[in-house]
Design an enzyme around this catalytic site. Structure first.
Site, short mmCIF file in Angstrom:
data_model
loop_
_atom_site.label_atom_id
_atom_site.label_comp_id
_atom_site.label_asym_id
_atom_site.label_seq_id
_atom_site.Cartn_x
_atom_site.Cartn_y
_atom_site.Cartn_z
N ASP A 74 7.28 9.64 23.07
CA ASP A 74 8.10 10.11 21.94
C ASP A 74 7.94 11.60 21.65
OD1 ASP A 74 8.90 7.54 21.66
OD2 ASP A 74 8.05 7.23 19.66
N TRP A 90 36.22 -14.25 32.92
CA TRP A 90 36.17 -12.78 32.90
C TRP A 90 35.11 -12.39 31.87
CZ3 TRP A 90 38.43 -9.18 35.96
CH2 TRP A 90 39.46 -9.62 36.80
N ARG A 112 -12.61 -0.59 31.74
CA ARG A 112 -12.00 0.00 32.96
C ARG A 112 -12.42 1.46 33.14
NH1 ARG A 112 -8.69 -3.94 31.17
NH2 ARG A 112 -7.59 -5.14 32.77
N CYS A 128 7.08 -1.94 18.24
CA CYS A 128 8.35 -2.67 18.33
C CYS A 128 8.26 -4.06 17.73
CB CYS A 128 8.78 -2.79 19.80
SG CYS A 128 8.58 -1.29 20.76
N GLU A 157 -7.75 8.88 20.37
CA GLU A 157 -6.77 8.21 19.49
C GLU A 157 -7.26 8.35 18.06
OE1 GLU A 157 -3.66 6.77 19.41
OE2 GLU A 157 -4.20 6.66 17.29
N ASN A 182 6.59 3.97 28.14
CA ASN A 182 5.80 3.25 29.15
C ASN A 182 6.08 3.76 30.55
OD1 ASN A 182 4.12 0.89 28.05
ND2 ASN A 182 5.97 0.86 26.80
N ALA A 188 1.46 3.80 23.90
CA ALA A 188 2.23 3.44 25.10
C ALA A 188 2.13 4.48 26.21
CB ALA A 188 3.69 3.24 24.70
N ALA A 189 2.51 5.71 25.94
CA ALA A 189 2.53 6.72 27.00
C ALA A 189 1.12 7.09 27.43
CB ALA A 189 3.30 7.96 26.53
C1 LIG Z 1 9.16 -0.47 13.76
C2 LIG Z 1 9.40 0.01 15.15
C3 LIG Z 1 10.14 -0.76 16.04
C4 LIG Z 1 10.38 -0.29 17.33
N1 LIG Z 1 11.13 -1.06 18.18
C5 LIG Z 1 11.37 -0.62 19.45
C6 LIG Z 1 12.13 -1.40 20.37
O1 LIG Z 1 12.57 -2.51 20.03
N2 LIG Z 1 12.34 -0.91 21.62
C7 LIG Z 1 11.84 0.29 22.04
O2 LIG Z 1 12.03 0.69 23.19
N3 LIG Z 1 11.10 1.07 21.18
C8 LIG Z 1 10.87 0.63 19.91
N4 LIG Z 1 10.10 1.41 19.05
C9 LIG Z 1 9.64 2.74 19.50
C10 LIG Z 1 8.30 2.66 20.26
O3 LIG Z 1 7.35 1.99 19.49
C11 LIG Z 1 7.85 4.07 20.56
O4 LIG Z 1 8.87 4.72 21.28
C12 LIG Z 1 6.57 4.09 21.38
O5 LIG Z 1 5.52 3.54 20.66
C13 LIG Z 1 6.24 5.53 21.77
O6 LIG Z 1 5.03 5.56 22.43
P1 LIG Z 1 4.17 6.91 22.48
O7 LIG Z 1 2.91 6.57 23.20
O8 LIG Z 1 5.01 8.01 22.97
O9 LIG Z 1 3.90 7.27 20.97
P2 LIG Z 1 3.12 6.44 19.81
O10 LIG Z 1 3.30 4.98 19.98
O11 LIG Z 1 3.56 7.06 18.53
O12 LIG Z 1 1.63 6.81 20.09
C14 LIG Z 1 1.12 8.09 19.92
C15 LIG Z 1 -0.33 7.93 19.52
O13 LIG Z 1 -0.93 9.22 19.51
C16 LIG Z 1 -1.83 9.28 18.44
N5 LIG Z 1 -2.00 10.70 18.12
C17 LIG Z 1 -1.06 11.58 17.72
N6 LIG Z 1 -1.57 12.81 17.57
C18 LIG Z 1 -2.88 12.71 17.92
C19 LIG Z 1 -3.95 13.63 17.97
N7 LIG Z 1 -3.77 14.93 17.66
N8 LIG Z 1 -5.16 13.18 18.34
C20 LIG Z 1 -5.37 11.87 18.66
N9 LIG Z 1 -4.39 10.95 18.61
C21 LIG Z 1 -3.16 11.36 18.25
C22 LIG Z 1 -1.15 8.49 17.33
O14 LIG Z 1 -2.10 8.01 16.40
C23 LIG Z 1 -0.50 7.36 18.12
O15 LIG Z 1 -1.30 6.19 18.20
C24 LIG Z 1 9.85 0.96 17.75
C25 LIG Z 1 9.09 1.74 16.85
C26 LIG Z 1 8.87 1.27 15.57
C27 LIG Z 1 8.05 2.12 14.63
#
Ligand SMILES: Cc1cc2nc3c(=O)[nH]c(=O)nc-3n(C[C@H](O)[C@H](O)[C@H](O)COP(=O)(O)OP(=O)(O)OC[C@H]3O[C@@H](n4cnc5c(N)ncnc54)[C@H](O)[C@@H]3O)c2cc1C
Length: 460
Positions: free
Chosen positions: A289, A440, A74, A47, A37, A311, A13-14
């Site tokens: 995260d 209300w 892209r 999610c 990745e 996001n 996401a981020a």
């Molecule tokens: C079951 C579940 C349900 C959820 N439901 C919700 C919801 O309903 N609403 C909501 O807002 N949020 C929800 N979340 C949380 C949401 O999915 C996370 O907050 C979001 O994915 C965070 O995005 P991110 O990019 O920060 O981290 P991540 O999605 O964890 O992505 C980080 C990526 O970095 C990669 N990475 C890490 N270290 C390295 C490295 N050294 N080299 C290369 N790659 C690396 C990992 O493999 C991973 O793919 C849920 C999460 C889960 C697990």
């Protein structure tokens, strides 16, 4: 002109929001983008995993917003299955390991984005790695769990943890025809609520046939003669299990960053300024995260692992690395979830959060319905509101109920962001027609009761 080099660590996401936004603003002749990745997927919705496992949505393809091929089309050089193992801050380069070939290499950067996410908490207990025991952090985990459900010989599922992932997975297991036990360390499920509101979730789970055991400290996971999981043990008891799902929280994934001395806060997340730039480092940004965010109500940083923030962070970072401008002011702590038809929502501070930062407060709890009481399908809803003593400033709202309960919290999130008092909230011009709300709205009823509570508390 030589293109600047942007390196992104983490392809969900981020990270990919940042890369995509940067690419929207700058073409490949101005900005070269390389993203790493370590997993098999990019831009996926964790999610959606509970709803995929529960059979509500197809997966995993439906949970992928953008494939590696689409990112590459892209002009983003996306290196899948490639883990960044070291950041050389002074040398402006990262070392990576190709997990398929085992080869390592260095890639230089002018600007770096750290978006490594969070890692699930895994206590070092006996049996944690046994077959049949699953986390649900990514799509590989979701598929492995589904494979285990097919293999399992019995129909008993134990979910460890009763936060939002725990309760969503309890629903998923129920839908898959399992007998579900949730082992919860806290006083009530959904510890992001006050215990009096968590109790309502507990009662609803009981009514759904989900057994919830509170104050349960898991001590071990037992396996049978075939090596497969057979039971989860707590200090007091043993719960037979054919499959175990772990939902016991996450921690910021910051090992790489900490190894080179990047600043982390009290919750282990990276610290950034409002533009998501890592404190003290002009050419490094971090989001999602792996960072701590400012809680605008408490005035402190917190670690909140939610896709909604990740996001936004990504988009802001992408704008900033490409020479634009964006800031992330902080959060008020809004989160929604559900277990079957019971909706659960919270924003702002719980009682213990308010106490922790020295705020005095009053509370007001009301029962109402999501539609006019006479309209078919009206279902109950409980709203709890916290307001600051004397000033009446809104501090927090929790809602548990059915039929549109969860998204009502958005009104409270806006009121918190605007710093409204509960008195000011009582005159909000919210929509009303019998199918959508009583005359209300429940949030307004709670605000009125909170006004009375503030007045009664006096000015002493
Ligand atoms: C079951 C579940 C349900 C959820 N439901 C919700 C919801 O309903 N609403 C909501 O807002 N949020 C929800 N979340 C949380 C949401 O999915 C996370 O907050 C979001 O994915 C965070 O995005 P991110 O990019 O920060 O981290 P991540 O999605 O964890 O992505 C980080 C990526 O970095 C990669 N990475 C890490 N270290 C390295 C490295 N050294 N080299 C290369 N790659 C690396 C990992 O493999 C991973 O793919 C849920 C999460 C889960 C697990």
């Amino acid at each position: 002109m030589t293109a600047e080099r942007l390196v992104v660590i983490g392809g969900d996401a981020a990270g990919m929001s940042a890369a995509s936004q940067a690419r929207r603003l700058k073409g490949p002749d101005e900005l070269g983008i390389t993203a790493f990745e370590r997993g098999h997927f990019t831009s996926y919705s964790a999610c959606g995993i509970p709803y995929w496992v529960g059979g509500d949505v197809e997966g995993p393809d439906e949970l992928i917003a953008r494939t590696p091929e689409e990112h590459r089309a892209r002009d983003i050089d996306l290196r899948m299955r490639t883990e960044v193992t070291e950041i050389d801050v002074a040398g402006q380069r990262v070392r990576s390991l190709d997990r398929e070939s085992g080869e390592t290499s260095w890639t230089g950067f002018d600007k770096l984005v750290i978006a490594t996410g969070a890692r699930p908490v895994r206590p070092a207990l006996p049996g944690m790695d046994a077959p049949g025991v699953h986390g649900v952090q990514n799509l590989d985990d979701g598929q492995a769990l589904l494979d285990s459900l097919d293999r399992a010989t019995g129909r008993r599922a134990v979910v460890v943890g009763a936060g939002y992932i725990g309760v969503e997975m309890a629903e998923a297991m129920l839908k898959r025809g399992f007998e579900v036990t949730v082992l919860n360390r806290a006083e009530q499920p959904m510890a992001t609520l006050d215990p009096d509101m968590g109790r309502l979730v507990h009662e609803a789970m009981d009514a759904l046939g989900i057994t919830t055991v509170n104050r349960a400290d898991v001590t071990a996971i037992r396996t049978g003669p075939d090596g497969w999981v057979s039971a989860v043990e707590t200090a007091d008891s043993s719960y037979p299990a054919d499959v175990v799902v772990l939902g016991i929280g996450v921690e910021p994934e910051t090992a790489l960053a900490r190894a080179v001395g990047l600043p982390v806060g009290p919750h282990g997340g990276l610290l950034t300024d409002l533009s998501m730039r890592v404190a003290g480092h002009d050419n490094i940004w971090a989001g999602g995260d792996c960072v701590e965010v400012l809680d605008l109500v408490a005035g402190r940083t917190r670690h909140i692992a939610l896709g909604t923030h990740a996001n936004k962070h990504g988009q802001i970072i992408g704008s900033n690395v490409a020479g634009g401008y964006g800031t992330f002011p902080g959060v008020v702590g809004t989160a929604v979830s559900k277990v079957c038809d019971l909706e659960i929502a919270r924003t702002g501070l719980r009682e213990k959060d308010a106490r922790a930062v020295g705020l005095r407060f009053v509370t007001a709890t009301i029962e109402s319905t999501g539609r006019a009481g006479y309209y078919p399908g009206a279902r109950p809803m409980t709203v709890k509101m916290l307001a600051e003593y004397r000033t009446g400033r809104l501090l927090g709202v929790q809602i548990v109920g059915r039929d549109g309960a969860a998204k009502r919290v958005d009104v409270a999130a806006v009121a918190l962001t605007a710093g409204m008092t509960v008195e000011r909230m009582t005159s909000l011009d919210l929509g009303y027609a019998p199918p959508f709300s009583p005359v209300w709205d429940p949030v307004l009823v709670a605000a009125r009761k909170a006004v009375t509570a503030v007045r009664e508390a006096g000015t002493a």
